[in-house]
Structure formats: structure tokens, C-alpha cells
Design a protein around this motif. Structure first.
Motif, short mmCIF file in Angstrom:
data_model
loop_
_atom_site.label_atom_id
_atom_site.label_comp_id
_atom_site.label_asym_id
_atom_site.label_seq_id
_atom_site.Cartn_x
_atom_site.Cartn_y
_atom_site.Cartn_z
N ALA A 48 39.09 -3.69 7.90
CA ALA A 48 37.78 -3.16 8.33
C ALA A 48 37.95 -1.84 9.07
O ALA A 48 37.19 -0.89 8.86
N GLN A 49 38.96 -1.77 9.90
CA GLN A 49 39.23 -0.56 10.65
C GLN A 49 39.58 0.60 9.72
O GLN A 49 39.00 1.69 9.82
N ALA A 50 40.47 0.37 8.78
CA ALA A 50 40.86 1.44 7.84
C ALA A 50 39.67 1.87 6.99
O ALA A 50 39.41 3.07 6.84
N ASP A 51 38.94 0.90 6.44
CA ASP A 51 37.77 1.23 5.62
C ASP A 51 36.73 1.99 6.45
O ASP A 51 36.12 2.95 5.97
N GLY A 52 36.54 1.57 7.70
CA GLY A 52 35.57 2.23 8.57
C GLY A 52 35.96 3.65 8.91
O GLY A 52 35.11 4.55 8.92
N LEU A 53 37.22 3.89 9.16
CA LEU A 53 37.68 5.24 9.47
C LEU A 53 37.53 6.15 8.26
O LEU A 53 37.10 7.30 8.39
N GLU A 54 37.86 5.64 7.09
CA GLU A 54 37.73 6.45 5.88
C GLU A 54 36.26 6.75 5.59
O GLU A 54 35.91 7.88 5.23
N TRP A 55 35.40 5.75 5.77
CA TRP A 55 33.96 5.95 5.62
C TRP A 55 33.46 6.99 6.61
O TRP A 55 32.73 7.92 6.25
N VAL A 102 29.92 10.28 14.17
CA VAL A 102 30.12 8.87 13.84
C VAL A 102 31.07 8.23 14.84
O VAL A 102 32.07 8.82 15.23
N LEU A 103 30.71 7.00 15.22
CA LEU A 103 31.60 6.17 16.04
C LEU A 103 31.96 4.94 15.23
O LEU A 103 31.09 4.28 14.66
N VAL A 104 33.24 4.63 15.21
CA VAL A 104 33.77 3.43 14.57
C VAL A 104 34.37 2.63 15.71
O VAL A 104 35.21 3.14 16.45
N SER A 105 33.92 1.39 15.89
CA SER A 105 34.28 0.68 17.11
C SER A 105 34.56 -0.81 16.89
O SER A 105 33.84 -1.47 16.15
N GLY A 106 35.57 -1.27 17.57
CA GLY A 106 35.88 -2.69 17.57
C GLY A 106 34.99 -3.47 18.52
O GLY A 106 34.96 -4.71 18.48
N GLN A 107 34.26 -2.79 19.38
CA GLN A 107 33.36 -3.41 20.35
C GLN A 107 31.95 -2.83 20.18
O GLN A 107 31.81 -1.68 19.78
N PRO A 108 30.93 -3.58 20.53
CA PRO A 108 29.58 -3.02 20.50
C PRO A 108 29.42 -1.94 21.57
O PRO A 108 29.89 -2.11 22.70
N LEU A 109 28.80 -0.84 21.19
CA LEU A 109 28.51 0.25 22.12
C LEU A 109 27.00 0.29 22.34
O LEU A 109 26.24 -0.29 21.56
N VAL A 110 26.57 0.98 23.38
CA VAL A 110 25.14 1.07 23.67
C VAL A 110 24.69 2.53 23.70
O VAL A 110 25.47 3.42 24.01
N GLY A 111 23.42 2.75 23.33
CA GLY A 111 22.85 4.09 23.38
C GLY A 111 23.07 4.90 22.11
O GLY A 111 22.79 6.09 22.10
N PHE A 112 23.55 4.26 21.07
CA PHE A 112 23.77 4.93 19.79
C PHE A 112 22.97 4.20 18.72
O PHE A 112 22.65 3.03 18.87
N GLU A 113 22.72 4.89 17.61
CA GLU A 113 22.04 4.27 16.48
C GLU A 113 23.08 3.49 15.66
O GLU A 113 23.99 4.09 15.07
N GLN A 114 22.96 2.18 15.64
CA GLN A 114 23.88 1.39 14.83
C GLN A 114 23.49 1.53 13.36
O GLN A 114 22.32 1.47 13.02
N VAL A 115 24.49 1.77 12.52
CA VAL A 115 24.25 1.94 11.09
C VAL A 115 25.15 0.99 10.31
O VAL A 115 26.13 0.45 10.84
N ARG A 116 24.79 0.79 9.07
CA ARG A 116 25.62 -0.03 8.18
C ARG A 116 26.79 0.82 7.74
O ARG A 116 26.62 1.89 7.18
N GLY A 117 27.97 0.37 8.01
CA GLY A 117 29.17 1.09 7.60
C GLY A 117 29.51 0.79 6.16
O GLY A 117 28.63 0.48 5.35
N PRO A 118 30.78 0.84 5.82
CA PRO A 118 31.16 0.58 4.44
C PRO A 118 30.81 -0.85 4.03
O PRO A 118 30.89 -1.78 4.84
N THR A 119 30.43 -1.02 2.78
CA THR A 119 30.01 -2.34 2.29
C THR A 119 31.17 -3.33 2.25
O THR A 119 30.95 -4.53 2.15
N THR A 120 32.39 -2.84 2.36
CA THR A 120 33.56 -3.73 2.38
C THR A 120 33.74 -4.44 3.71
O THR A 120 34.56 -5.34 3.81
N VAL A 121 32.99 -4.01 4.72
CA VAL A 121 33.13 -4.57 6.06
C VAL A 121 31.92 -5.44 6.40
O VAL A 121 30.78 -4.97 6.35
N ALA A 122 32.18 -6.69 6.73
CA ALA A 122 31.11 -7.61 7.09
C ALA A 122 30.43 -7.14 8.39
O ALA A 122 31.11 -6.66 9.30
N PRO A 123 29.08 -7.25 8.44
CA PRO A 123 28.38 -6.89 9.68
C PRO A 123 28.98 -7.67 10.87
O PRO A 123 29.35 -8.82 10.74
#
Length: 158
Positions: free
Chosen positions: A13-20, A129-150
Motif C-alpha cells: 500500500a505504501q509503495a502504490d500510494g507513493l507512486e500514485w 499530496v500527503l500519503v500517510s500511515g496515520q489519519p491526518l486532520v485539516g486536509f481533504e481525504q481522497v481515494r488513493g490508488p484502487t490497489t489500496v483498501a480504504p
């Protein structure tokens, strides 16, 4: 799910997210930031997928694999709050950031991510873009790569 399977899912998920994320900020000028160097795997991946970008790194200590040591001028050693404030004061603008600070205690990790979110926001470019292992606040959460489960990894736009 075994801890090994969970770790493999997280790393994928991390690798896919960074590439996305890298493709999402292709048109933005700005640096990248890796928050939490650890052994350097993520930093190494970022420099492979974005060799033309300056990659800042924040961590309390330099304990990474020798092949993953960032240039001295890009490594900010110390507490995250102090280093983020320094970046803001210096006018650093970040197009993509990866957040991976942690204590190993979920409740404490989530609270720390929430506390640091406003400081991270100060250095992010609009449309970044922020890619994060933890939930962050004050940003618009978006759907990342479809390979990564919400909720497996978190993705945000600024």
C-alpha cells in the motif's frame, strides 16, 4: 491475518500510494518530504520514483541502512515539531509528503499525527499530496490508488 501478511499489505500500500502520489503532483514544482526515515526503505523508493526532486527527511536519529543515507543538507535530525517549524520558517514548499512517524502505540500515534497536521499544512503546496500511515486532520481525504483498501493507508490533497 498474520502479522507478516499485514506487513506485506502495508508495504505494498505504501509503495502504490507513493507512486500514485508522485503522478498526482507531476505538474507541481516543489520538494518531497519523508517524515520518519527509519531504515530508509521509503526514502529509497521515493528517490527511485522521483530522482529529479529534492527529498527532505525528518527523523530523531539517523539509523538507516548505509545505502539509504540522505544528503546531509536534506536530513533534518530532531523532533518533528521543531523540524517542521524550521522548514516553514525557511520557506520550504512540499509537493508530496509521506507521514510515517510512530511510537508503536496506535492511540498515541493517531494523536501525534493530529497534533502535527497543522504544521505539515504550513509547508504543503496547494494541490499537494500527503500519503500517510496515520489519519491526518485539516486536509481533504481522497481515494488513493484502487490497489489500496480504504483505511489501509490514508491519502490527502491540500
Amino acid at each position: 491475518m498474520s502479522r507478516l501478511n499485514s506487513m506485506m499489505r502495508r508495504l505494498a500500500a505504501q509503495a502504490d500510494g507513493l507512486e500514485w502520489g508522485n503522478t498526482m503532483v507531476d505538474s507541481l514544482s516543489g520538494d518531497f518530504l519523508d517524515m520518519g526515515l527509519g531504515n530508509g526503505r521509503t526514502y529509497d523508493h521515493i528517490r527511485e520514483i522521483a530522482p529529479e526532486r529534492r527529498i527532505w527527511v525528518i527523523d530523531r536519529a539517523l539509523n538507516c541502512h548505509p545505502s539509504c543515507v540522505p544528503p546531509e543538507e536534506d536530513f533534518l535530525q530532531g523532533e518533528a515539531e521543531e523540524m517542521l517549524k524550521k522548514m516553514s520558517a525557511d520557506g520550504t514548499k512540499v509537493a508530496m509528503a509521506h507521514y510515517d512517524f510512530g511510537f508503536g502505540d496506535k492511540e498515541k500515534d493517531v494523536a501525534e499525527a493530529a497534533r502535527l497536521s497543522a504544521m505539515i499544512k504550513e509547508i504543503m503546496l496547494p494541490g499537494g499530496v500527503l500519503v500517510s500511515g496515520q489519519p491526518l486532520v485539516g486536509f481533504e481525504q481522497v481515494r488513493g490508488p484502487t490497489t489500496v483498501a480504504p483505511e489501509r493507508y490514508y491519502f490527502y490533497r491540500t
